[in-house]
Scaffold this motif. Structure first.
Motif, PDB file in Angstrom:
ATOM      1  N   ILE A 270     -74.653 -41.649   8.941  1.00  0.00           N
ATOM      2  CA  ILE A 270     -73.914 -40.646   8.164  1.00  0.00           C
ATOM      3  C   ILE A 270     -73.192 -41.358   7.023  1.00  0.00           C
ATOM      4  O   ILE A 270     -72.562 -42.406   7.225  1.00  0.00           O
ATOM      5  CB  ILE A 270     -72.915 -39.861   9.045  1.00  0.00           C
ATOM      6  CG1 ILE A 270     -73.677 -39.007  10.078  1.00  0.00           C
ATOM      7  CG2 ILE A 270     -72.000 -38.972   8.201  1.00  0.00           C
ATOM      8  CD1 ILE A 270     -72.797 -38.166  10.990  1.00  0.00           C
ATOM      9  N   THR A 271     -73.330 -40.800   5.815  1.00  0.00           N
ATOM     10  CA  THR A 271     -72.700 -41.391   4.637  1.00  0.00           C
ATOM     11  C   THR A 271     -71.389 -40.675   4.342  1.00  0.00           C
ATOM     12  O   THR A 271     -71.352 -39.447   4.307  1.00  0.00           O
ATOM     13  CB  THR A 271     -73.644 -41.270   3.421  1.00  0.00           C
ATOM     14  OG1 THR A 271     -74.878 -41.909   3.766  1.00  0.00           O
ATOM     15  CG2 THR A 271     -73.049 -41.920   2.185  1.00  0.00           C
ATOM     16  N   LEU A 272     -70.348 -41.451   4.131  1.00  0.00           N
ATOM     17  CA  LEU A 272     -69.039 -40.890   3.771  1.00  0.00           C
ATOM     18  C   LEU A 272     -68.600 -41.463   2.429  1.00  0.00           C
ATOM     19  O   LEU A 272     -68.967 -42.596   2.083  1.00  0.00           O
ATOM     20  CB  LEU A 272     -67.982 -41.228   4.831  1.00  0.00           C
ATOM     21  CG  LEU A 272     -68.186 -40.615   6.210  1.00  0.00           C
ATOM     22  CD1 LEU A 272     -68.943 -41.577   7.106  1.00  0.00           C
ATOM     23  CD2 LEU A 272     -66.861 -40.262   6.858  1.00  0.00           C
ATOM     24  N   ARG A 273     -67.830 -40.673   1.693  1.00  0.00           N
ATOM     25  CA  ARG A 273     -67.285 -41.093   0.394  1.00  0.00           C
ATOM     26  C   ARG A 273     -65.827 -40.685   0.309  1.00  0.00           C
ATOM     27  O   ARG A 273     -65.439 -39.679   0.913  1.00  0.00           O
ATOM     28  CB  ARG A 273     -68.028 -40.412  -0.765  1.00  0.00           C
ATOM     29  CG  ARG A 273     -69.428 -40.919  -0.996  1.00  0.00           C
ATOM     30  CD  ARG A 273     -70.086 -40.230  -2.197  1.00  0.00           C
ATOM     31  NE  ARG A 273     -71.412 -40.793  -2.411  1.00  0.00           N
ATOM     32  CZ  ARG A 273     -72.480 -40.476  -1.697  1.00  0.00           C
ATOM     33  NH1 ARG A 273     -72.395 -39.554  -0.746  1.00  0.00           N
ATOM     34  NH2 ARG A 273     -73.645 -41.051  -1.931  1.00  0.00           N
ATOM     35  N   GLY A 274     -65.067 -41.434  -0.478  1.00  0.00           N
ATOM     36  CA  GLY A 274     -63.668 -41.039  -0.628  1.00  0.00           C
ATOM     37  C   GLY A 274     -62.914 -41.942  -1.571  1.00  0.00           C
ATOM     38  O   GLY A 274     -63.521 -42.698  -2.335  1.00  0.00           O
ATOM     39  N   TRP A 275     -61.602 -41.835  -1.524  1.00  0.00           N
ATOM     40  CA  TRP A 275     -60.759 -42.694  -2.357  1.00  0.00           C
ATOM     41  C   TRP A 275     -59.837 -43.531  -1.476  1.00  0.00           C
ATOM     42  O   TRP A 275     -59.589 -43.187  -0.314  1.00  0.00           O
ATOM     43  CB  TRP A 275     -59.954 -41.897  -3.382  1.00  0.00           C
ATOM     44  CG  TRP A 275     -59.070 -40.774  -2.895  1.00  0.00           C
ATOM     45  CD1 TRP A 275     -59.333 -39.433  -2.972  1.00  0.00           C
ATOM     46  CD2 TRP A 275     -57.752 -40.881  -2.299  1.00  0.00           C
ATOM     47  NE1 TRP A 275     -58.280 -38.702  -2.455  1.00  0.00           N
ATOM     48  CE2 TRP A 275     -57.294 -39.565  -2.038  1.00  0.00           C
ATOM     49  CE3 TRP A 275     -56.924 -41.945  -1.965  1.00  0.00           C
ATOM     50  CZ2 TRP A 275     -56.048 -39.287  -1.452  1.00  0.00           C
ATOM     51  CZ3 TRP A 275     -55.682 -41.676  -1.378  1.00  0.00           C
ATOM     52  CH2 TRP A 275     -55.250 -40.364  -1.128  1.00  0.00           C
ATOM     53  N   ALA A 276     -59.354 -44.634  -2.048  1.00  0.00           N
ATOM     54  CA  ALA A 276     -58.389 -45.497  -1.375  1.00  0.00           C
ATOM     55  C   ALA A 276     -57.457 -46.027  -2.442  1.00  0.00           C
ATOM     56  O   ALA A 276     -57.894 -46.364  -3.551  1.00  0.00           O
ATOM     57  CB  ALA A 276     -59.109 -46.650  -0.674  1.00  0.00           C
ATOM     58  N   TYR A 277     -56.190 -46.099  -2.112  1.00  0.00           N
ATOM     59  CA  TYR A 277     -55.199 -46.468  -3.121  1.00  0.00           C
ATOM     60  C   TYR A 277     -54.038 -47.180  -2.459  1.00  0.00           C
ATOM     61  O   TYR A 277     -53.695 -46.898  -1.305  1.00  0.00           O
ATOM     62  CB  TYR A 277     -54.701 -45.194  -3.825  1.00  0.00           C
ATOM     63  CG  TYR A 277     -53.509 -45.418  -4.735  1.00  0.00           C
ATOM     64  CD1 TYR A 277     -53.653 -46.129  -5.922  1.00  0.00           C
ATOM     65  CD2 TYR A 277     -52.248 -44.933  -4.402  1.00  0.00           C
ATOM     66  CE1 TYR A 277     -52.564 -46.352  -6.760  1.00  0.00           C
ATOM     67  CE2 TYR A 277     -51.150 -45.142  -5.235  1.00  0.00           C
ATOM     68  CZ  TYR A 277     -51.315 -45.854  -6.408  1.00  0.00           C
ATOM     69  OH  TYR A 277     -50.239 -46.076  -7.231  1.00  0.00           O
ATOM     70  N   SER A 278     -53.435 -48.097  -3.173  1.00  0.00           N
ATOM     71  CA  SER A 278     -52.140 -48.606  -2.752  1.00  0.00           C
ATOM     72  C   SER A 278     -51.261 -48.775  -3.976  1.00  0.00           C
ATOM     73  O   SER A 278     -51.716 -49.234  -5.027  1.00  0.00           O
ATOM     74  CB  SER A 278     -52.268 -49.937  -2.003  1.00  0.00           C
ATOM     75  OG  SER A 278     -51.022 -50.259  -1.416  1.00  0.00           O
TER      76      SER A 278
END
Lengths: 519, 519
Positions: free
Chosen positions: A370-378
């Protein structure tokens, strides 16, 4: 006295409140100065105290309506109407429809709008027309040529600057910085769903994962402006206050929008910018035209829009947005004991992330991956080092490959993609966590960091998906069966009307392994 | 051909389907015999296959409507209309309104109704008018004097008995047994909310905690009836089938309601009763008048209502309720691979419990102790030994005192009450678990035992409450402040408009512990 907006709107002047509040200067529409005139604030306050306004909407214990705008609270419009300035609210909504026609309108006024999932994933730079908006008052309409910025307080030489001055490269060096801004309410909906909170009379928007966006801002470092134009700050200066041209209400008092950041933040590199350009275009009106502050790594609320005044101060701003809002409480603080002084002010933003694709509660038919996509930030001076996804709610974790994460910037998110091996079927809970450059990671559950004002939902973001693994022979056979019968797998909870097993097959199986023991 | 009910309902006979299905015998209204007549079933099946009926409602991904009945699916009414027997559905709803006016109508037809929280806590015996109902078809109207029960299959002497025979103490010894019955769907809503499932064309009702009830049933042990009236069972008899007078539909076939229990269960003490009395009154029509089965410790579905036939069999009943429904699957089985033969049949019920008071998401103002009340039950021959409540989601557990739990019965729930010490404020998660006489206890989370058909939600039942601890001085002061200002604490998320801290108090506090470090 209950509030009746009709009394003010189309009524002749004679029926208006005794004082109408005029716009401050030519070329600055929708801007009324409050901070310089305590007596004017007092008159407005007296008018507001005469009325009972509509109650804030009670949406936290019920599902959100399936409408756009999602919440249309009349309360703030009534405040404006009571002062005879309701036209500001109408104008703001016109700007929204022009500049942000396609995003999710969470709250009509003050306008709060969220980027859609597909728009979030378009690229590391968010298109201006999709970038989220969290406003705190009406959108003023300011003529660039009439604009001036006043710098005062604890500086050597108080000064006024035109936009032409600021844009003059001979006076100030210009910089372009890629910056992610987010509301500290991003992902608040997760806290609301599990544990409602927040009795603030401001409607704290039920944000999902889209109250975040990234743009390249062009402008001048505030550090240089203070130094070159105002001769530098006095030794007592510890904080820098920004005042924006909105009209802002709190507990029947009226203000211009005012916030502050520590001077130490302003001094560091190009971390606080006075910007006029967003992604190569002039700032949209809704984002602060002609001039805004961009504070990197901080809560979006400090990046003051329609900036017209800078005050250098010994202490943080006394504006309600700074001292009475965006406070982070412990779980033991709530309506029963909260005071402004016992939450700490949210300035730098922590590490956080979200799964944008797939969406929660979707059926995923796959072949073992399963492919997932998203954002990550600090924020707070850190950047994203590693993104990990768990397919089992937080026990086993897989890291995204570096080549599947967008470039590092000092002050921007990274978009990520990961292919996760999945054997299991049925409902699975995926979650994501991010490690930043200081090795910070995220709390595991919403519960781990619930707080009364529902800010900073930085716990591992979770989705449930229904996994259908076509690499399993029985599943492949069922999908084929459905296909042959002209049936679709979805909707998930709609029954399959055809028989799935003959009586003979059934009996053979249950006779081999009967329900009851032998003896 | 899409289904148009108007064609059948008030239309003259000529427009009805070619065969109308007549009631079986005088004095038995609403009862049509299907099981004896395969050719009649075939005709009905052919008629049903001509139509496209309304789709089952898709309620599992959306919040339930705030209506009573909650779900009004027209599908089963259409089945009846297609066969010209829609009057049965109308009659059933009339009976509901007469016999159960005050409970929660979850599903209009087949009728599913749930006991309200206050009714559940009234006492260890549930009043007949509040006892939950889970019907599978229409409610027949059977004249007691015309009634007869047929016993056949693997018995020495097939026989027919009147109700007068059964009630004659010289023929059969009578017993009163206190029995808790529950639907295996009790608390299904917890599974639906977290992980929807179940594609059965029967609408599996979104039950809360009220699909359970306790009554004293009077009747004769089936064991004695088989022995004295039918000369005992033949050696091959391993299962006993019960047939009830409803008309039951499954995948466009028609049946009478049929289920079975192992003969071993029938032989044990008074564990299977043929009952005509419920709490000292004749059985209500909705509960099976004039005669029903009561199977202790089993899923309610085996306690067949309107019982008119008993078959002694070598294998379990082939009725769809027995072989195709009430199956317990593993988490790896779902729409993608489920077969009737790979779930096991739910017969005995496990240990489970529920918190009935306080209700989920309530604000509790207390002085350091919160009182909870609820039910606890174990089936399958076990009874409740201990009830424990955790105020922190499942880490620390407190046991209810024996004097705060109602009497033990072999086959009934115990109602309990507990005072839990609570210091913490804000949102707390309470849960309950029960230990039974075999030391079984409950899974911790819904997730621990999720299954595609959403049966047997026996995980620790959880509620979130907002704790306001008046024994804390700051909280007491806030409550006093609100009281003095004529304000109430609730609604929780409505703001307090009055100021909670003076500017001086605020500044004193934030100057003592400023936000920014020293150097």
């Amino acid at each position: 006295m209950p509030f009746e907006p009709a009394e003010f709107e189309p009524a002749p002047l004679i029926k208006r409140p005794p004082i109408t509040f005029h716009e401050e200067k030519p070329g600055w529409e929708g801007y009324i100065e409050w901070e310089k005139y305590p007596e004017k604030k007092k008159i407005a306050q007296d008018i507001l105290h005469k009325y009972n306004f509509s109650l804030p909407p009670e949406f936290q214990f019920a599902p959100l309506p399936d409408t756009n705008p999602v919440i249309d609270s009349p309360r703030w419009k009534e405040y404006h109407d009571a002062l005879g300035i309701g036209y500001i609210v109408d104008h703001s909504w016109d700007v929204v429809q022009k500049e942000k026609p396609d995003i999710i309108h969470l709250l009509k006024f003050p306008y709060n709008g969220e980027t859609r999932r597909d728009q979030l994933l378009e690229g590391k730079i968010t298109d201006n027309k999709y970038h989220f908006v969290r406003n705190h008052g009406g959108i003023p309409d300011i003529d660039e040529d009439s604009f001036e910025l006043e710098i005062g307080g604890l500086v050597k030489s108080p000064v006024k600057l035109t936009l032409k001055d600021l844009k003059d490269p001979d006076q100030f060096p210009q910089h372009e910085v890629t910056v992610t801004l987010q509301c500290s309410g991003t992902r608040r909906i997760e806290q609301i769903r599990e544990y409602p909170g927040d009795g603030d009379e401001l409607i704290n928007a039920p944000w999902g994962e889209g109250a975040i966006g990234t743009a390249v801002y062009r402008g001048v470092p505030l550090k240089k402006v203070l130094k070159y134009a105002a001769g530098g700050v006095l030794p007592e200066c510890q904080h820098v206050e920004f005042i924006g041209a909105e009209t802002y209400f709190k507990k029947k008092n009226v203000f211009n929008y005012a916030v502050s950041v520590p001077y130490r933040k302003v001094r560091a590199n190009e971390e606080v910018l006075l910007a006029w350009e967003m992604n190569g275009e002039p700032l949209p009106k809704i984002h602060g035209f002609p001039l805004r502050v961009v504070v990197t790594g901080y809560i979006g609320a400090r990046s003051c829009k329609w900036l017209y005044k800078i005050n250098c101060l010994a202490e943080p701003s006394m504006g309600p947005v700074q001292r009475q809002e965006y406070l982070y409480y412990t779980a033991q603080i709530g309506k029963q004991n909260a005071k402004y002084s016992n939450g700490f002010s949210i300035q730098q933003m922590p590490v956080s992330s979200a799964i944008i694709e797939p969406e929660d509660k979707k059926v995923i038919i796959h072949d073992g991956t399963i492919t997932l996509r998203g954002w990550a930030y600090s924020g707070g001076g850190n950047w994203v080092e590693r993104v990990e996804v768990s397919p089992d709610g937080g026990s086993v974790w897989y890291a995204a490959k570096q080549e599947d994460i967008t470039d590092k910037h000092y002050h921007a998110w990274r978009l990520w993609k990961i292919d996760v091996p999945v054997d299991a079927e049925g409902w699975l809970e995926f979650c994501v966590r991010t490690w930043d450059s200081s090795n910070n990671t995220e709390p595991t559950y919403v519960r781990s960091a619930w707080n009364w004002d529902l800010h900073v939902t930085s716990s591992a973001h979770r989705i449930k998906v229904y996994s259908v693994n076509r690499s399993r022979p029985e599943t492949a056979a069922r999908l084929k069966f459905l296909d042959e019968h002209g049936l679709t797998f979805e909707p998930l909870t709609r029954p399959i009307e055809a028989s799935l097993e003959t009586e003979e097959e059934y009996l053979e199986s249950v006779r081999k392994y009967p329900r009851e023991p032998l003896s």
